[in-house]
Design a protein around this motif. Structure first.
Motif, PDB file in Angstrom:
ATOM      1  N   LYS A  10       0.658  -1.308   0.059  1.00  0.00           N
ATOM      2  CA  LYS A  10      -0.140  -0.055   0.194  1.00  0.00           C
ATOM      3  C   LYS A  10       0.910   1.196  -0.030  1.00  0.00           C
ATOM      4  N   TYR A  11       2.208   1.158  -0.107  1.00  0.00           N
ATOM      5  CA  TYR A  11       2.833   2.388   0.126  1.00  0.00           C
ATOM      6  C   TYR A  11       3.105   3.327  -1.180  1.00  0.00           C
ATOM      7  N   ARG A  12       2.739   2.660  -2.183  1.00  0.00           N
ATOM      8  CA  ARG A  12       2.721   3.355  -3.504  1.00  0.00           C
ATOM      9  C   ARG A  12       1.387   3.256  -4.159  1.00  0.00           C
ATOM     10  N   ARG A  13       1.232   4.327  -4.805  1.00  0.00           N
ATOM     11  CA  ARG A  13      -0.193   4.416  -5.699  1.00  0.00           C
ATOM     12  C   ARG A  13       0.221   4.650  -6.982  1.00  0.00           C
ATOM     13  N   LEU A  14      -0.710   4.127  -7.791  1.00  0.00           N
ATOM     14  CA  LEU A  14      -0.505   4.309  -9.448  1.00  0.00           C
ATOM     15  C   LEU A  14      -1.559   5.227  -9.778  1.00  0.00           C
ATOM     16  N   ASN A  15      -1.244   6.291 -10.289  1.00  0.00           N
ATOM     17  CA  ASN A  15      -2.027   7.052 -10.932  1.00  0.00           C
ATOM     18  C   ASN A  15      -2.417   6.597 -12.319  1.00  0.00           C
ATOM     19  N   THR A  16      -3.560   6.079 -12.497  1.00  0.00           N
ATOM     20  CA  THR A  16      -3.832   5.380 -13.540  1.00  0.00           C
ATOM     21  C   THR A  16      -4.081   6.273 -15.108  1.00  0.00           C
ATOM     22  N   ARG A  17      -4.330   7.631 -14.598  1.00  0.00           N
ATOM     23  CA  ARG A  17      -4.534   8.650 -15.947  1.00  0.00           C
ATOM     24  C   ARG A  17      -3.090   8.766 -16.613  1.00  0.00           C
ATOM     25  N   GLY A  19      -0.127   7.181 -15.647  1.00  0.00           N
ATOM     26  CA  GLY A  19       0.644   5.906 -15.586  1.00  0.00           C
ATOM     27  C   GLY A  19       1.917   6.263 -14.729  1.00  0.00           C
ATOM     28  N   LEU A  20       2.007   7.079 -13.737  1.00  0.00           N
ATOM     29  CA  LEU A  20       3.059   7.355 -13.033  1.00  0.00           C
ATOM     30  C   LEU A  20       2.763   6.911 -11.623  1.00  0.00           C
ATOM     31  N   VAL A  21       3.839   6.523 -10.824  1.00  0.00           N
ATOM     32  CA  VAL A  21       3.918   6.346  -9.597  1.00  0.00           C
ATOM     33  C   VAL A  21       4.003   7.648  -8.811  1.00  0.00           C
ATOM     34  N   ILE A  22       2.861   7.704  -7.806  1.00  0.00           N
ATOM     35  CA  ILE A  22       3.133   9.222  -7.139  1.00  0.00           C
ATOM     36  C   ILE A  22       3.443   8.437  -5.783  1.00  0.00           C
ATOM     37  N   SER A  23       4.506   9.125  -5.208  1.00  0.00           N
ATOM     38  CA  SER A  23       4.702   8.783  -3.665  1.00  0.00           C
ATOM     39  C   SER A  23       3.721   9.636  -2.621  1.00  0.00           C
ATOM     40  N   HIS A  24       3.679   9.087  -1.577  1.00  0.00           N
ATOM     41  CA  HIS A  24       2.801   9.759  -0.282  1.00  0.00           C
ATOM     42  C   HIS A  24       3.320  11.131  -0.090  1.00  0.00           C
ATOM     43  N   TYR A  25       4.932  11.304  -0.312  1.00  0.00           N
ATOM     44  CA  TYR A  25       5.229  12.676  -0.174  1.00  0.00           C
ATOM     45  C   TYR A  25       4.576  13.646  -1.272  1.00  0.00           C
ATOM     46  N   GLU A  31       8.722  17.369   1.040  1.00  0.00           N
ATOM     47  CA  GLU A  31       9.970  16.537   0.786  1.00  0.00           C
ATOM     48  C   GLU A  31      10.209  15.506   1.563  1.00  0.00           C
ATOM     49  N   LYS A  32      11.139  14.510   1.160  1.00  0.00           N
ATOM     50  CA  LYS A  32      11.491  13.412   1.876  1.00  0.00           C
ATOM     51  C   LYS A  32      11.979  13.647   3.250  1.00  0.00           C
ATOM     52  N   ASP A  33      12.463  14.850   3.498  1.00  0.00           N
ATOM     53  CA  ASP A  33      13.079  15.112   4.695  1.00  0.00           C
ATOM     54  C   ASP A  33      12.362  15.883   5.700  1.00  0.00           C
ATOM     55  N   CYS A  34      11.186  15.773   5.318  1.00  0.00           N
ATOM     56  CA  CYS A  34      10.097  16.842   6.137  1.00  0.00           C
ATOM     57  C   CYS A  34      10.135  16.012   7.798  1.00  0.00           C
ATOM     58  N   THR A  35       9.530  16.827   8.569  1.00  0.00           N
ATOM     59  CA  THR A  35       9.212  16.466   9.995  1.00  0.00           C
ATOM     60  C   THR A  35       7.907  16.007  10.053  1.00  0.00           C
ATOM     61  N   GLU A  70      -4.451   7.881   3.021  1.00  0.00           N
ATOM     62  CA  GLU A  70      -3.430   7.016   2.920  1.00  0.00           C
ATOM     63  C   GLU A  70      -2.225   7.361   3.320  1.00  0.00           C
ATOM     64  N   ALA A  71      -1.785   8.541   2.875  1.00  0.00           N
ATOM     65  CA  ALA A  71      -0.433   9.057   2.785  1.00  0.00           C
ATOM     66  C   ALA A  71      -0.236   9.371   4.184  1.00  0.00           C
ATOM     67  N   TYR A  72      -1.088   9.926   4.845  1.00  0.00           N
ATOM     68  CA  TYR A  72      -0.880  10.269   6.227  1.00  0.00           C
ATOM     69  C   TYR A  72      -0.672   9.213   7.171  1.00  0.00           C
ATOM     70  N   SER A  73      -1.530   8.128   6.853  1.00  0.00           N
ATOM     71  CA  SER A  73      -1.548   6.976   7.753  1.00  0.00           C
ATOM     72  C   SER A  73      -0.212   6.409   7.678  1.00  0.00           C
ATOM     73  N   VAL A  74       0.469   6.183   6.443  1.00  0.00           N
ATOM     74  CA  VAL A  74       1.737   5.843   6.312  1.00  0.00           C
ATOM     75  C   VAL A  74       2.924   6.650   7.119  1.00  0.00           C
ATOM     76  N   LEU A  75       2.858   7.856   6.332  1.00  0.00           N
ATOM     77  CA  LEU A  75       4.049   8.565   6.877  1.00  0.00           C
ATOM     78  C   LEU A  75       4.086   9.164   8.270  1.00  0.00           C
ATOM     79  N   SER A  76       2.778   9.165   8.963  1.00  0.00           N
ATOM     80  CA  SER A  76       2.728   9.586  10.345  1.00  0.00           C
ATOM     81  C   SER A  76       3.207   8.544  11.404  1.00  0.00           C
ATOM     82  N   ARG A  77       3.343   7.483  10.998  1.00  0.00           N
ATOM     83  CA  ARG A  77       3.933   6.105  11.895  1.00  0.00           C
ATOM     84  C   ARG A  77       5.317   6.289  11.547  1.00  0.00           C
ATOM     85  N   PRO A  78       6.226   6.296  12.557  1.00  0.00           N
ATOM     86  CA  PRO A  78       7.759   6.119  12.233  1.00  0.00           C
ATOM     87  C   PRO A  78       8.100   4.969  11.650  1.00  0.00           C
TER      88      PRO A  78
END
Length: 177
Positions: A10-17, A19-25, A31-35, A70-78
C-alpha cells in the motif's frame, strides 16, 4: 512487525491516468526530509481543502482525500515511514537504466526486446531461440551419449537417478562403517 513488513503493497499509488507512480510525499506536497509536524500540518490543510463537504458534486475530491488519508496513515507512523522510505529507495535503484517499449519495461537492449512486428523477443527463452542452427543438431544424440539415440521418458531418468542415489547411500554406509 509482520504486518508493517507486508504492508509495502500500500506504500505506492498508481495514478492510472498518467501511468505514473506517485509517492505519498508528492500526495502531501512534501519533501522526503520533512518533519512529523510538517506531515501533520500538510494533512490538516489538505483534508480541509479536499473534504467532500466543500464541493459535494465532485467525486474527484473524495478520491484525492482518500489518497491524502492513506499517505498520512503511512507517513505519520515512524516505523511505517522508515519501511516506506526503504521501498522508495529500492524502487529508485531498480528503475535505473530501465526503458519502456510499449507495455514492456526492461533494461535489455532494444533488439532483444522488440521484433519488427512488435512482440517481445528474449533470446534466452527457448521458444525465442535462433532456429537457423536447429538442423545442425538433428543428427547428434539427444543426451550427448551415442548409445542413446532418442529422448527418454522422464520416469526412466528419475528411476536412474534414484538407483544412483541408493547405490551411493549404500556405498557411503559401508565406507563410514
Amino acid at each position: 512487525m509482520l504486518m508493517c513488513g507486508c504492508a509495502w503493497l500500500k506504500y505506492r499509488r498508481l495514478n492510472t491516468r498518467a501511468g505514473l507512480v506517485i509517492s505519498h510525499y508528492d500526495t502531501l506536497g512534501l519533501e522526503k526530509d520533512c518533519t512529523h509536524s510538517d506531515i501533520k500540518h500538510s494533512f490538516i490543510k489538505l483534508s480541509k481543502e479536499l473534504h467532500p463537504d466543500t464541493n459535494p458534486l465532485s467525486p474527484e475530491l473524495h478520491q484525492r482525500l482518500l489518497a491524502v488519508n492513506e499517505a498520512y496513515s503511512v507517513l505519520s507512523r515512524p516505523h511505517q515511514r522508515r519501511a516506506y522510505d526503504q521501498s522508495l529507495s529500492v524502487g529508485e535503484r531498480t528503475n535505473e537504466g530501465m526503458r519502456q517499449y510499449g507495455d514492456i519495461r526492461t533494461n535489455a537492449p532494444r533488439h532483444n526486446v522488440v521484433r519488427p512486428h512488435g512482440t517481445y523477443a528474449d533470446p534466452s527463452i527457448y521458444a525465442n531461440r535462433d532456429r537457423t542452427h536447429d538442423r545442425d543438431y538433428e543428427q547428434r544424440p539427444y543426451y550427448g551419449v551415442r548409445a542413446i539415440k532418442r529422448k527418454l521418458p522422464n520416469s526412466y531418468i528419475a528411476a536412474g537417478a534414484f538407483v544412483f542415489m541408493a547405490v551411493g547411500a549404500v556405498f557411503h554406509f559401508f565406507l563410514a562403517k
